[in-house]
Write a protein that holds these residues in place. Sequence first.
Motif: not given
Length: 339
Positions: A114-143
């Motif tokens: 979780s983000v809370e555990k990342i902060r508790l671990g002493g990190a300066d930042a969280l990195k979130v990788l998101v695979h994304y296509r603007a032409d993917a299905a609407p529900e996928v983009r929304k997710h």
Amino acid sequence: MQISPGKYRGLQRLSDDAGLFKMVAVDQRNPIFGPIKRIRGTAEAPYADVAAVKDLLTRALAPKSSAILLDPIYSFPRALPFVGQRPGLILTYEHSVLEETPGGVKSRPIPGWSVEKIRLGGADALKVLVHYRADAAPEVRKHQLAFVRAAGEACRKFDLVHLTEILIYALPGEAPGYATAHRARLVQEAVDDFLDPTLLIDIYKLEPPSALQAVPDPNGKEAAAVQSLYDRLAAKLPRPWVLLSAGASAEDFNRSLAYAYRTGASGYLCGRAIWQSAFGHFPDLAAMAAALQAESVPFLDKINEMTERSATPWQKHPGFKDKISFAHAGKSFPEHYAA
């Protein structure tokens, strides 16, 4: 603009004294799992092998970086004794296993993380990788957008720098090489959907909007056309950005960095272009360690020097320049901080 003290301090910790990001990624999972599985002839990459590789990478490269990106399973808890007080620390949020659907892929956090555990671990930042296509299905983009927004909101709650990486990918039915002819459009369209300020992104980690291989000489006759793609990408970004290598060779990444720096990038967050050649010596860990010192460290020195010459300090990005103030600075600060 107002920025929280925690985020400001985090940005300082991730950059060098001049405000430049020289960040090395050692959080890769599938790009490391795959070669190890093939060499070992196993269905899964043995934990000990993956951890040993990441130990070597971190020991060799962390001293040359302004920040190191680690995952919480194979690298972070093991690396603490030798990563040092400097560099800054970024921890991975997203799971390496994606939910594949007919309309595209969906991301989720690492189970139990979780983000809370990342902060508790002493990190300066969280990195979130998101695979994304603007032409993917609407529900996928929304997710995918909701996934990043939830991370951003949690980073605001815990006063943690939110670094988002956006990668295009092949939709179901697309052949290998799908992006060759359309990379510029696909990258631009993907980034467009992440400009919403409600996503609370502090740093963008972006792939080149042009070719990954055989990158044209930045001083050659094709340079103007390539530069225009980078200029278009950078002009829309509301916060500082860094370039990723997407598995490109060292030489190609070096050329891509030249284009990125001309248009205001504040540095890099890169892994494979730096250490891939050394990883090719696996399972001979001694040979891998020698190659890291002989090849990877000199290349890191090279792009660090280039970054110092040409990159734009994050404080001078238009999203920050001459606009930084701190919310509730004054007598009421203790009462209102992070409220």
